[in-house]
Enzyme design. Structure first.
Site, PDB file in Angstrom:
ATOM      1  N   GLU A  52       0.858  -1.081  -0.037  1.00 36.04           N
ATOM      2  CA  GLU A  52       0.107   0.319  -0.172  1.00 36.04           C
ATOM      3  C   GLU A  52       1.160   1.275   0.228  1.00 36.04           C
ATOM      4  O   GLU A  52       1.889   1.226   0.714  1.00 36.04           O
ATOM      5  CB  GLU A  52      -1.399  -0.050   1.291  1.00 36.04           C
ATOM      6  N   ASP A  78      -4.107   5.554   6.306  1.00 36.43           N
ATOM      7  CA  ASP A  78      -4.252   6.220   6.902  1.00 36.43           C
ATOM      8  C   ASP A  78      -5.411   6.094   8.503  1.00 36.43           C
ATOM      9  O   ASP A  78      -4.597   5.241   8.913  1.00 36.43           O
ATOM     10  CB  ASP A  78      -4.648   7.374   5.995  1.00 36.43           C
ATOM     11  N   ASP A 128      -1.906  10.332  -4.971  1.00 37.51           N
ATOM     12  CA  ASP A 128      -2.472  11.201  -5.661  1.00 37.51           C
ATOM     13  C   ASP A 128      -3.878  12.525  -4.601  1.00 37.51           C
ATOM     14  O   ASP A 128      -3.391  12.579  -4.123  1.00 37.51           O
ATOM     15  CB  ASP A 128      -3.758  10.685  -6.584  1.00 37.51           C
TER      16      ASP A 128
HETATM   17  P1  IMP Z   1      -7.440   4.546   4.945  1.00 32.52           P
HETATM   18  O1  IMP Z   1      -8.098   3.499   4.246  1.00 32.52           O
HETATM   19  O2  IMP Z   1      -7.708   6.125   5.360  1.00 32.52           O
HETATM   20  O3  IMP Z   1      -6.428   3.679   4.850  1.00 32.52           O
HETATM   21  O4  IMP Z   1      -7.345   5.047   3.529  1.00 32.52           O
HETATM   22  C1  IMP Z   1      -5.257   4.932   2.602  1.00 32.52           C
HETATM   23  C2  IMP Z   1      -6.197   5.718   1.432  1.00 32.52           C
HETATM   24  O5  IMP Z   1      -6.636   6.661   1.189  1.00 32.52           O
HETATM   25  C3  IMP Z   1      -4.347   5.248   0.326  1.00 32.52           C
HETATM   26  O6  IMP Z   1      -4.429   3.887  -0.293  1.00 32.52           O
HETATM   27  C4  IMP Z   1      -4.371   6.113  -0.274  1.00 32.52           C
HETATM   28  O7  IMP Z   1      -4.720   6.419  -1.814  1.00 32.52           O
HETATM   29  C5  IMP Z   1      -5.363   7.585   0.325  1.00 32.52           C
HETATM   30  N1  IMP Z   1      -4.913   8.523   1.082  1.00 32.52           N
HETATM   31  C6  IMP Z   1      -4.749   8.725   2.273  1.00 32.52           C
HETATM   32  N2  IMP Z   1      -4.165   9.525   3.307  1.00 32.52           N
HETATM   33  C7  IMP Z   1      -3.300  10.049   2.281  1.00 32.52           C
HETATM   34  C8  IMP Z   1      -2.779  10.836   1.766  1.00 32.52           C
HETATM   35  O8  IMP Z   1      -1.851  12.070   2.880  1.00 32.52           O
HETATM   36  N3  IMP Z   1      -2.327  11.377   0.087  1.00 32.52           N
HETATM   37  C9  IMP Z   1      -2.547  10.975  -0.553  1.00 32.52           C
HETATM   38  N4  IMP Z   1      -3.967   9.075  -0.450  1.00 32.52           N
HETATM   39  C10 IMP Z   1      -3.705   9.473   0.678  1.00 32.52           C
HETATM   40 MG    MG Z   2      -5.941   7.206  -3.492  1.00 32.52          MG
END
Ligand code: IMP
Ligand code: MG
Length: 182
Positions: free
Chosen positions: A99, A103, A159
């Site tokens: 990944e 986040d 992105d």
């Molecule tokens: P999560 O499910 O909240 O952990 O988010 C994961 C996805 O959110 C990642 O694969 C990214 O595509 C996107 N994402 C989270 N934080 C960022 C960031 O700071 N910049 C760009 N994309 C992010």
């Molecule tokens: Mg993304």
């Protein structure tokens, strides 16, 4: 130029390169005596630059597959949906999920649960970046490149509205870019 939109560099090209070497070597050592090659699953599209570099630094047999999960619209996270599924079975396989960034952890929580239900033997996560402050799930990546503060990062696969994935480093955008965007 694309780089004119960057306010600050969080992780340089040289740092990323060194980290991919370190993680690739570590993964190789950890799976060297496996009976079956691990299945390395990339989460498209953000994994592309990182996965490319990482697997070139692995000197053991591996197999590759890809998934597309979508949760992000602009800079707000929402529900996770599988947009493209794997081509192969994960039953009794050792899985390495690649990944770009963890986040909230919602994406990886959903995907790990799906792979586990399908009978994966083991599941680990390798991520280039980790934003631990933002976590709302119990997801802990085993291999982390860099921990970053709670800022929206772009570059090396990451992105903003599908742009900036091809920057060779990780940076933060200038405020005015968000104002001009959607
Ligand atoms: P999560 O499910 O909240 O952990 O988010 C994961 C996805 O959110 C990642 O694969 C990214 O595509 C996107 N994402 C989270 N934080 C960022 C960031 O700071 N910049 C760009 N994309 C992010
Ligand atoms: Mg993304």
């Amino acid at each position: 130029m694309m780089t004119d939109d960057i306010k600050e560099i969080l992780v340089s090209e040289e740092q990323i390169d060194a980290m991919c070497k370190t993680l690739g070597k570590q993964l190789s050592d950890d799976y060297r005596n496996n009976d079956k090659p691990p299945l390395v699953i990339g989460l498209l599209k953000g994994c592309v630059p990182f996965m490319t570099s990482l697997i070139m630094h692995m000197d053991i047999q591996i197999e590759l597959d890809f998934m597309v999960a979508s949760s992000y619209h602009g800079t707000n996270s929402g529900d996770v949906q599988i947009k493209k599924d794997l081509n192969c079975s994960v039953k009794d396989r050792d899985i390495i999920i690649v990944e770009d960034i963890v986040d909230t952890g919602k994406t990886l929580k959903t995907i790990s649960e799906i792979l586990s239900v399908r009978g994966a033997k083991s599941i680990v996560i390798v991520t280039l970046l980790d934003k631990p402050e933002r976590r709302v799930t119990d997801i802990t990546p085993k291999y982390v490149g860099y921990k970053i503060p709670n800022e929206f990062a772009v570059g090396f696969g990451l992105d903003y509205n599908e742009k900036y994935r091809n920057l060779p480093f990780i940076g933060v955008l200038k405020e005015e870019i968000y104002k001009d965007g959607d």
